[in-house]
Design a protein around this motif. Structure first.
Motif, mmCIF file in Angstrom:
data_model
loop_
_atom_site.group_PDB
_atom_site.id
_atom_site.type_symbol
_atom_site.label_atom_id
_atom_site.label_comp_id
_atom_site.label_asym_id
_atom_site.label_seq_id
_atom_site.Cartn_x
_atom_site.Cartn_y
_atom_site.Cartn_z
ATOM 1 N N SER A 60 40.256 -32.407 -3.870
ATOM 2 C CA SER A 60 40.312 -32.167 -5.317
ATOM 3 C C SER A 60 39.129 -31.330 -5.793
ATOM 4 N N GLY A 61 38.013 -31.389 -5.089
ATOM 5 C CA GLY A 61 36.867 -30.547 -5.452
ATOM 6 C C GLY A 61 37.192 -29.073 -5.308
ATOM 7 N N ILE A 62 37.989 -28.738 -4.317
ATOM 8 C CA ILE A 62 38.397 -27.347 -4.112
ATOM 9 C C ILE A 62 39.251 -26.883 -5.285
ATOM 10 N N ALA A 63 40.260 -27.689 -5.629
ATOM 11 C CA ALA A 63 41.158 -27.330 -6.728
ATOM 12 C C ALA A 63 40.411 -27.206 -8.050
ATOM 13 N N LEU A 64 39.467 -28.096 -8.287
ATOM 14 C CA LEU A 64 38.703 -28.041 -9.533
ATOM 15 C C LEU A 64 37.783 -26.821 -9.574
ATOM 16 N N ARG A 65 37.226 -26.462 -8.430
ATOM 17 C CA ARG A 65 36.385 -25.257 -8.379
ATOM 18 C C ARG A 65 37.224 -23.998 -8.622
#
Length: 131
Positions: A60-65
């Motif tokens: 989810s950190g990737i998607a949020l970035r």
């Protein structure tokens, strides 16, 4: 002890992840309304939440970035956009492999979504890692 948020009383704190999901919806809404300046700090807070509270390399950190990069790009903040995009791609490569090509293929639809209709004048092609 601490209230876990299930007490149901008025003023009961939400579970942190519930509040996090609501912040994501808030950022999406503000972005969609063209209020990128209000949305970006919320996206940044969502990224910070993931970094501090979820396991390392959580997807989810990737998607949020990616979303933070797109929001910053919509504001004309290229350096911020590039920073978020580079980190998203690097994390994606560490987690899934395939380098830039796999990252671009995977996130192409998110980039193509028209949640920021006012940004037609700033094509995403300018964020090199995202094209």
């Amino acid at each position: 002890g601490e209230d876990d948020g299930e007490g149901g009383g008025e003023g009961t704190p939400w579970f942190q992840c519930d509040a996090h999901q609501l912040r994501i919806l808030q950022a999406l809404t503000l972005d969609g309304m063209g209020q990128h300046g209000d949305a970006l700090p919320i996206w940044e807070g969502c990224v910070d939440f993931v970094d501090k509270n979820l396991p390392p390399m959580d997807e989810s950190g990737i998607a949020l970035r990616v979303q933070a990069a797109l929001c910053a790009w919509a504001m004309g903040r290229e350096k911020v956009a590039h920073s978020y995009a580079r980190r998203a791609m690097a994390d994606h490569d560490k987690l899934f492999g395939g380098g830039a090509a796999r990252f671009r293929r995977r996130y192409r639809r998110e980039v193509e979504l028209n949640i920021r209709p006012d940004v037609k004048k700033r094509p995403i092609r300018g964020i090199k890692v995202m094209r």
